[in-house]
Enzyme design. Structure first.
Site, PDB file in Angstrom:
ATOM      1  N   LYS A  90       0.840  -1.195   0.000  1.00  0.00           N
ATOM      2  CA  LYS A  90       0.000   0.000   0.000  1.00  0.00           C
ATOM      3  C   LYS A  90       0.879   1.249   0.000  1.00  0.00           C
ATOM      4  CE  LYS A  90      -3.164   2.434   3.140  1.00  0.00           C
ATOM      5  NZ  LYS A  90      -3.830   2.373   4.448  1.00  0.00           N
ATOM      6  N   GLU A 137      -8.604  11.194  13.371  1.00  0.00           N
ATOM      7  CA  GLU A 137      -7.664  10.125  13.715  1.00  0.00           C
ATOM      8  C   GLU A 137      -6.741  10.477  14.864  1.00  0.00           C
ATOM      9  OE1 GLU A 137      -4.492   7.102  11.535  1.00  0.00           O
ATOM     10  OE2 GLU A 137      -5.700   8.465  10.351  1.00  0.00           O
ATOM     11  N   GLU A 148      -6.913  -3.087   4.021  1.00  0.00           N
ATOM     12  CA  GLU A 148      -6.233  -1.820   4.297  1.00  0.00           C
ATOM     13  C   GLU A 148      -6.238  -1.536   5.800  1.00  0.00           C
ATOM     14  OE1 GLU A 148      -6.798   2.937   3.208  1.00  0.00           O
ATOM     15  OE2 GLU A 148      -7.835   1.419   2.021  1.00  0.00           O
ATOM     16  N   GLU A 187     -12.784   9.755  -3.674  1.00  0.00           N
ATOM     17  CA  GLU A 187     -12.634   9.654  -2.217  1.00  0.00           C
ATOM     18  C   GLU A 187     -11.927  10.876  -1.656  1.00  0.00           C
ATOM     19  OE1 GLU A 187     -10.120   6.973   0.951  1.00  0.00           O
ATOM     20  OE2 GLU A 187     -11.270   5.882  -0.571  1.00  0.00           O
TER      21      GLU A 187
END
Length: 461
Positions: free
Chosen positions: A219, A268, A312, A447
């Site tokens: 990733k 986050e 992910e 996104e």
């Protein structure tokens, strides 16, 4: 403190000056008092009228808030920032003179600031003033938490300090900041938006998917920039108001210099440490919110069952578990994620709890965790190397740890996403997404458009 009409301030400073003259060592003096309730945005706004740099932090539950005005002392480090900040802060606290009868973690001298996303990259013109890591101890820090409101005044003293004059200034400025009179509010309005090289960014997504097919990388997280222009110079207070209102489950932050302000609402948490207890967060895997509650539940369930997003998310979980091994014990991680809803998006979410090992501090944990696979990719070294060579965006503090810590290294850091860098009437907004082998450039682009929404709305878009 206001009721004392400056007598307490002058008395504490005079006592501190006598100690400084005996030791012949300049030092920080920190005075904390409990005060009546103050409007946090009024306090922040009035800092501008005093022509002082401002700082802001509110946690995701909005039950802890810091508003910093001015700069009593700053710790800066461009190389080896985590170790240098720790050493400099520890040395400063050893000789800081405290007047604080409260034992709460959120009072007393607080350092608020951030680290760079990539400490090996030099700062470009866009991020002028945000070089390396910087942690500011504000002259005036308003703390609002479950214990009430507290004002901490921090001042740097040396042997030549004029105590009477300093006390008068501190009393006058703190009186202005604490005046709860109504503040005017000018709403911002976006008049121009510019997508920076969207076709080039989509081509880079394709390049990443091809790279993953060939090299041992699972990733890579790509970020991009959206430039906007406002009708008038930005009213930062109004941006904070919009973020606090519209993003209630996010960390709202602002860190201002004399020419720019880095501001955002991040969902986050990187890590929270209090009394040796660690709380971290795995947040990866994204879907939009539904128009109805039924659609919202359906989209959330689809996200939980989506193989790409679960993969992910698990990469982040594994990395955080492995990173904590050297600085934590009794690491507790649930087996499956849950949905974390925001105003515009919903994410896969897994909490991580642990105990910090003896000899480690919050800053060692931050160093171990950053950057998580949600911000750089996986494996960390290989993904960072790719970004250094191919990503055109200079991330600066975007995606980096931003937060605070106290004299005992209790504190909290969020990941500085859903954010923007504002310079008068212009702003650069940042958003990113994780690219894996099956990623579709158009879908990833869409996104990132959703991830720009919180800041666009806050700026009047």
């Amino acid at each position: 403190m206001i009721e004392t009409k400056g007598i307490k301030i002058e008395g504490v400073l005079q006592t501190a000056l006598e100690q400084i003259q005996n030791n012949k060592t300049p030092t920080l003096v920190s005075i904390t008092e409990k005060i009546n309730k103050v409007d946090i945005l009024s306090f922040f706004h009035k800092g501008k009228k005093l022509a002082k740099e401002r700082s802001f932090w509110s946690n995701a539950d909005q039950n802890v808030c810091f508003v910093g005005i001015g700069n009593a002392y700053t710790i800066k480090a461009e190389k080896n920032p985590y170790n240098i900040v720790k050493k400099e802060w520890s040395k400063l606290m050893e000789r800081t003179i405290l007047d604080n009868k409260y034992t709460y973690a959120n009072t007393g001298p607080i350092a608020i600031g951030g680290f760079p996303f990539d400490e090996e990259k030099e700062t470009c013109e866009l991020w002028d003033g945000f070089e390396g890591s910087q942690f500011r101890i504000p002259e005036y820090m308003l703390t609002v938490d479950e214990h009430g409101c507290f004002l901490t005044i921090n001042i740097w003293l040396d042997q030549q300090s004029d105590i009477e004059n300093l006390a008068a200034i501190l009393y006058d400025e703190s009186s202005q900041l604490l005046d709860s009179a109504f503040i005017e509010s000018e709403n911002n309005q976006i008049v121009f938006e510019h997508e920076v090289n969207p076709h080039e960014w989509k081509n880079l997504v394709r390049e990443v998917t091809n790279y993953i097919e060939t090299y041992p990388v699972e990733k890579i997280v790509l970020a991009r920039e959206l430039q906007v222009e406002l009708r008038n110079p930005c009213n930062i207070t109004d941006v904070l108001h919009q973020l606090l209102t519209n993003q209630p489950n996010s960390y709202v932050f602002a860190w201002e210099t004399d020419v720019a302000c880095f501001i955002g609402a991040s969902p986050e948490r990187l890590v929270h440490v209090k009394d040796n207890q660690i709380l971290s967060t795995c947040l990866a895997g994204t879907a939009p919110r539904g128009e109805t509650s039924e659609e919202d539940i359906r989209i959330g369930q689809a996200l939980l069952n989506d193989e790409k997003n679960r993969e992910e998310h698990q990469i982040v979980v594994n990395m955080i578990r492995d990173s904590l091994q050297s600085c934590a014990r009794n690491v507790d991680i649930p087996d499956v994620p849950i949905i974390y809803p925001l105003q515009n998006l919903q994410h896969l979410f897994t909490p991580v709890r642990a105990e910090i090992r003896f000899g480690c501090t919050l800053l060692e944990v931050v160093k171990k965790l950053h950057p998580t696979p949600a911000l750089s990719g996986f494996p960390q070294k290989e993904s960072l190397n790719f970004l250094r060579k191919h990503e055109k965006l200079e991330r600066g503090w975007y995606g980096a740890p931003i937060g605070w810590f106290d004299s005992n290294f209790n504190g909290e850091f969020a990941v500085a996403i859903r954010s923007g860098l504002i310079k008068r009437e212009k702003a650069s907004l940042f958003a990113g997404c994780g690219i894996v082998k099956d990623s579709n450039p158009d879908m990833e682009y869409e996104e990132t458009k959703i991830k720009f929404t919180p800041m666009l709305e806050a700026l009047g878009g």
